[in-house]
Design a protein around this motif. Structure first.
Motif, PDB file in Angstrom:
ATOM      1  N   GLY A 187      36.082 -28.599  28.908  1.00 40.53           N
ATOM      2  CA  GLY A 187      36.838 -27.534  29.149  1.00 40.53           C
ATOM      3  C   GLY A 187      36.843 -26.280  27.836  1.00 40.53           C
ATOM      4  O   GLY A 187      36.546 -26.892  27.031  1.00 40.53           O
ATOM      5  N   ALA A 188      36.812 -25.242  28.416  1.00 40.46           N
ATOM      6  CA  ALA A 188      37.116 -24.156  27.456  1.00 40.46           C
ATOM      7  C   ALA A 188      38.249 -23.029  27.491  1.00 40.46           C
ATOM      8  O   ALA A 188      38.721 -23.115  28.400  1.00 40.46           O
ATOM      9  N   ARG A 189      38.670 -22.700  26.236  1.00 42.17           N
ATOM     10  CA  ARG A 189      39.769 -21.742  26.264  1.00 42.17           C
ATOM     11  C   ARG A 189      39.365 -20.304  25.675  1.00 42.17           C
ATOM     12  O   ARG A 189      38.755 -20.339  24.916  1.00 42.17           O
ATOM     13  N   SER A 190      39.763 -19.467  26.304  1.00 40.80           N
ATOM     14  CA  SER A 190      39.514 -17.973  26.067  1.00 40.80           C
ATOM     15  C   SER A 190      40.451 -17.295  26.211  1.00 40.80           C
ATOM     16  O   SER A 190      41.440 -17.284  26.962  1.00 40.80           O
ATOM     17  N   ALA A 191      40.517 -15.832  25.881  1.00 37.75           N
ATOM     18  CA  ALA A 191      41.465 -14.943  26.103  1.00 37.75           C
ATOM     19  C   ALA A 191      40.878 -13.501  26.479  1.00 37.75           C
ATOM     20  O   ALA A 191      39.913 -13.228  25.757  1.00 37.75           O
ATOM     21  N   ARG A 192      41.461 -12.675  27.213  1.00 43.50           N
ATOM     22  CA  ARG A 192      41.083 -11.337  27.526  1.00 43.50           C
ATOM     23  C   ARG A 192      42.271 -10.459  26.821  1.00 43.50           C
ATOM     24  O   ARG A 192      43.409 -10.628  26.655  1.00 43.50           O
ATOM     25  N   LEU A 193      41.510  -9.100  26.388  1.00 46.10           N
ATOM     26  CA  LEU A 193      42.320  -8.236  25.860  1.00 46.10           C
ATOM     27  C   LEU A 193      41.919  -6.955  26.033  1.00 46.10           C
ATOM     28  O   LEU A 193      40.382  -6.501  25.992  1.00 46.10           O
ATOM     29  N   GLN A 194      42.651  -5.864  26.854  1.00 49.91           N
ATOM     30  CA  GLN A 194      42.087  -4.578  27.136  1.00 49.91           C
ATOM     31  C   GLN A 194      42.515  -3.654  25.988  1.00 49.91           C
ATOM     32  O   GLN A 194      43.844  -3.667  25.471  1.00 49.91           O
ATOM     33  N   LEU A 195      41.563  -2.913  25.562  1.00 47.80           N
ATOM     34  CA  LEU A 195      41.729  -1.944  24.294  1.00 47.80           C
ATOM     35  C   LEU A 195      41.318  -0.603  24.844  1.00 47.80           C
ATOM     36  O   LEU A 195      40.438  -0.283  25.862  1.00 47.80           O
ATOM     37  N   VAL A 196      41.771   0.458  24.169  1.00 46.76           N
ATOM     38  CA  VAL A 196      41.513   1.709  24.176  1.00 46.76           C
ATOM     39  C   VAL A 196      41.107   2.311  22.847  1.00 46.76           C
ATOM     40  O   VAL A 196      41.948   2.310  21.930  1.00 46.76           O
ATOM     41  N   VAL A 197      39.678   2.416  22.511  1.00 46.82           N
ATOM     42  CA  VAL A 197      39.244   3.095  21.507  1.00 46.82           C
ATOM     43  C   VAL A 197      38.738   4.405  21.456  1.00 46.82           C
ATOM     44  O   VAL A 197      38.549   4.810  22.678  1.00 46.82           O
ATOM     45  N   ARG A 198      38.615   5.026  20.325  1.00 46.00           N
ATOM     46  CA  ARG A 198      37.817   6.425  20.460  1.00 46.00           C
ATOM     47  C   ARG A 198      36.509   6.065  19.903  1.00 46.00           C
ATOM     48  O   ARG A 198      36.041   5.571  18.825  1.00 46.00           O
ATOM     49  N   SER A 199      35.481   6.736  20.710  1.00 47.97           N
ATOM     50  CA  SER A 199      34.135   6.538  20.457  1.00 47.97           C
ATOM     51  C   SER A 199      33.658   7.562  19.500  1.00 47.97           C
ATOM     52  O   SER A 199      34.332   8.236  18.830  1.00 47.97           O
ATOM     53  N   ALA A 200      32.435   7.535  19.024  1.00 45.41           N
ATOM     54  CA  ALA A 200      31.785   8.474  18.203  1.00 45.41           C
ATOM     55  C   ALA A 200      31.778   9.918  18.623  1.00 45.41           C
ATOM     56  O   ALA A 200      31.843  10.777  17.966  1.00 45.41           O
ATOM     57  N   ARG A 201      31.896   9.971  20.205  1.00 46.25           N
ATOM     58  CA  ARG A 201      32.189  11.380  20.663  1.00 46.25           C
ATOM     59  C   ARG A 201      33.458  11.888  20.533  1.00 46.25           C
ATOM     60  O   ARG A 201      33.714  12.790  21.347  1.00 46.25           O
ATOM     61  N   GLU A 202      34.210  11.319  20.068  1.00 46.81           N
ATOM     62  CA  GLU A 202      35.610  11.562  20.087  1.00 46.81           C
ATOM     63  C   GLU A 202      36.286  11.366  21.269  1.00 46.81           C
ATOM     64  O   GLU A 202      37.186  12.221  21.891  1.00 46.81           O
ATOM     65  N   GLU A 203      35.752  10.332  22.086  1.00 46.52           N
ATOM     66  CA  GLU A 203      36.262  10.214  23.439  1.00 46.52           C
ATOM     67  C   GLU A 203      37.023   9.023  23.674  1.00 46.52           C
ATOM     68  O   GLU A 203      36.662   8.037  22.993  1.00 46.52           O
ATOM     69  N   GLU A 204      38.005   8.911  24.428  1.00 43.62           N
ATOM     70  CA  GLU A 204      38.842   7.778  24.494  1.00 43.62           C
ATOM     71  C   GLU A 204      38.185   6.713  25.615  1.00 43.62           C
ATOM     72  O   GLU A 204      37.641   7.131  26.693  1.00 43.62           O
ATOM     73  N   THR A 205      37.718   5.692  25.161  1.00 41.93           N
ATOM     74  CA  THR A 205      37.029   4.593  25.955  1.00 41.93           C
ATOM     75  C   THR A 205      37.782   3.325  26.267  1.00 41.93           C
ATOM     76  O   THR A 205      38.144   2.795  24.990  1.00 41.93           O
ATOM     77  N   ALA A 206      38.017   2.848  27.579  1.00 43.17           N
ATOM     78  CA  ALA A 206      38.899   1.685  27.840  1.00 43.17           C
ATOM     79  C   ALA A 206      37.707   0.515  27.959  1.00 43.17           C
ATOM     80  O   ALA A 206      36.703   0.736  28.609  1.00 43.17           O
ATOM     81  N   VAL A 207      37.907  -0.818  27.051  1.00 41.33           N
ATOM     82  CA  VAL A 207      36.982  -1.720  26.973  1.00 41.33           C
ATOM     83  C   VAL A 207      37.912  -2.924  27.234  1.00 41.33           C
ATOM     84  O   VAL A 207      39.055  -2.947  27.078  1.00 41.33           O
TER      85      VAL A 207
END
Length: 611
Positions: A575-595
């Protein structure tokens, strides 16, 4: 050959409401005559006739065998080939190496439509395998149309296997709709020997759905009859200016065509599972949300019929005809006369700025007999469409004369009469479900690529189910068998909407807090600190490069959600244990990117990107 059932078609049970409570019908009364599995019936007929025409192998007399004792007994005739019965014998029909129709006996062994040739033969090795032939299907169906012609005039061929006609006149002449349906069944059975089904309802769509079970839906009750049908029945909806011919690209603005299969899939994803649920939606809301094309489908689901297109009536009738110097007696001759005649009609329509969606083909024989047949089409008839229908119809007349009689003379004159004309460019694009010329070219390119580089050269995604995004989708060869979907539930799976981009190989990243310390998910499923920066540690997919998330770059975290813990096979040693996390970061183009980030064993990776 099978014989059609002569039992009286039942009136639909939901239509026993008193006539005084029935609503006023909003669609024309229509009769639909269908031959179930017509491509399979036509292919089997061709096979049996070809087998019957083959001379039997002569048995070698025993006296002629070297060393054999002489015998006064005459040689025994070889056993005759038994007649293939699709109700008893397994039969498969293939088109481009894929099963399109399978008899009941073949389906009982696991050989189902949609399978490849290899898979179907593995499931049912004793099956008789036949190849589809659309030319033969179209020509042979003239026998059915001619049989229905003996009961009622004005029969239109929607496509090989389906006939449509108005019900009011023939029903009044025959003494009622029940009598009309019974006599159509008897005529097709006696003159062709094939099974057919007859449905009568308000509008062509309800009539087509009522045809397989042989229902007669009372006037004004089509909406009640359509309501319980699954939404998937819209895939065969008779829509468009000419009511449609499946598989033919539209001649006018094919890029705007609506794919009925995609539309049905969209409605199913929205939770609409039956025609009644679609009909219950407000008409204005459907038109505003989905546009006029789906509004037409909504109209059909309500048991109504779209208004016919604005037809044009020229001052002088349009007629293209030719007199044949050599009478037409063979099917191959039709190919030489069809194109010049079709081009002449196309030029006449082009000069007047018109398009034709309903065409009547008339032929005159040496004995002065006239034969005619009407064809409907999805959208404007192109030159190629007219050529096909001339060739099919001439082949059908010749085949009818050769197989079923009465014998007719050689064809000496052929004429084309456009029955339904509309101004060019004013008709809406048709809805019959073809993906258009671009999709046809792409399909041919894919098939060629697979032929050159192997089946795995072209792959498409297929949903199979799983917790992780990469596990939910599996790549399979184009037009290959789809893998069996793994049923859930899948605790910890990501709710919709999912990221638009999913990585097959997850690029590694690092999450840091404001002090530069790594951020991890604790045993209780909490973040050790609020993430402040996302560091890309290795080169990733090209999509990351385009967004400016290059190797060695750091990007501030603008927002984040709560981690979602996934326990995979916790009851096993692996068995394996993992976790997910939603983030909003600012890319090099000064755009907001959801990952979407995934944590495993203390390390972070990017699982997907949102649009």
């Amino acid at each position: 050959m099978n014989t059609a059932s002569r039992t009286k078609p039942p009136t639909d049970a939901c239509t026993t409401t008193d006539a005084r409570t029935a609503t006023t019908p909003a669609a024309t009364r229509t009769v639909a005559v269908t031959v179930p599995d017509w491509p399979l019936v036509a292919a089997l007929d061709r096979h049996q006739r070809r087998t019957a025409d083959e001379p039997p192998d002569s048995a070698t007399p025993r006296s002629e065998i070297p060393g054999g004792a002489p015998s006064a007994d005459p040689p025994a005739d070889p056993p005759a080939d038994p007649v293939v019965d699709p109700a008893r014998d397994p039969v498969l029909l293939l088109d481009q190496h894929r099963v399109t129709h399978a008899s009941a006996a073949a389906q009982g062994t696991g050989a189902l439509p949609g399978m490849t040739r290899r898979a179907a033969r593995a499931a049912c090795p004793e099956a008789l395998v036949l190849e589809a032939d659309r030319e033969h299907e179209s020509a042979l169906f003239e026998l059915v149309a001619a049989a229905v012609d003996t009961i009622a005039a004005g029969v239109d061929v929607l496509r090989p296997g389906v006939l449509l006609m108005s019900a009011r006149g023939p029903a009044r002449h025959q003494g009622g709709e029940e009598v009309l349906a019974e006599r159509v069944l008897d005529a097709v059975a006696e003159l062709t020997g094939w099974d057919c089904a007859v449905g009568i309802a308000d509008g062509p769509f309800a009539a087509l759905l009522a045809s397989p079970p042989g229902r007669i839906v009372r006037e004004g009750r089509s909406a009640d009859y359509l309501a319980p049908h699954p939404i998937a029945t819209l895939r065969s909806a008779p829509v468009g200016p000419g009511w449609g011919h499946r598989g033919q690209p539209s001649a006018t603005r094919p890029e705007r065509r609506l794919d009925l299969t995609e539309t049905v899939d969209l409605l199913q994803r929205l939770g609409i599972t039956t025609l009644g649920e679609l009909a219950a939606l407000p008409s204005a809301a459907v038109a505003d949300r989905f546009g006029p094309d789906v509004a037409t489908l909504h109209l059909l689901a309500r048991g109504e019929e779209p208004a016919p297109p604005a037809t044009h009536h020229p001052t002088q009738p349009i007629l293209a005809e030719t007199t044949l110097e050599t009478p037409l007696v063979r099917t191959d001759q039709a190919a030489f006369i069809a194109r010049p005649l079709a081009e002449e009609l196309h030029a006449m329509l082009l000069d007047r700025g018109l398009v034709c969606t309903r065409l009547r083909i008339v032929a005159r024989t040496e004995g002065g007999e006239e034969m005619e047949r009407t064809w409907r089409h999805d959208g404007a008839l192109s030159v190629a469409d007219v050529v096909d229908r001339i060739r099919w119809q001439c082949d059908g007349w010749i085949t009818r004369s050769r197989l079923a009689g009465p014998a007719t003379g050689a064809i000496t004159r052929i004429g084309l009469h456009p029955l339904q004309l509309a101004p060019a460019g004013e008709g809406a694009p048709a809805l019959w479900g073809s993906a258009g010329e671009a999709a046809v070219r792409a399909s041919r390119a894919f098939a060629r690529a697979q032929g050159l580089a192997g089946e795995d050269a072209v792959q498409v995604p297929a949903l199979v189910g799983g917790r992780l995004l990469a596990d939910e989708v599996q790549l399979v060869p184009w037009r290959g068998e789809k893998p069996t979907r793994r049923d859930g539930p899948w605790p910890g799976s990501l709710p919709r909407p999912v990221p638009a981009t999913v990585f097959r190989e997850l690029p590694p990243v690092v999450l840091e807090d404001a002090a530069g310390r790594p951020v991890v998910v604790t045993a209780r499923g909490l973040l050790s600190a609020s993430p402040a920066r996302l560091l890309v540690t290795a080169p990733g997919a090209p999509v990351l490069q385009r967004l400016g998330l290059r190797a060695g770059s750091a990007h501030p975290v603008l927002a984040h959600g709560a981690p979602a813990v996934i326990d995979e096979r916790w009851w096993t040693p692996h068995g394996a244990r993992s976790a997910r996390l939603q983030l909003v970061v600012r890319s090099a183009r000064e755009e907001e990117t959801a990952v979407l980030a995934l944590s495993r064993r203390g390390s972070w990776m990017l699982e997907g990107l949102y649009d």
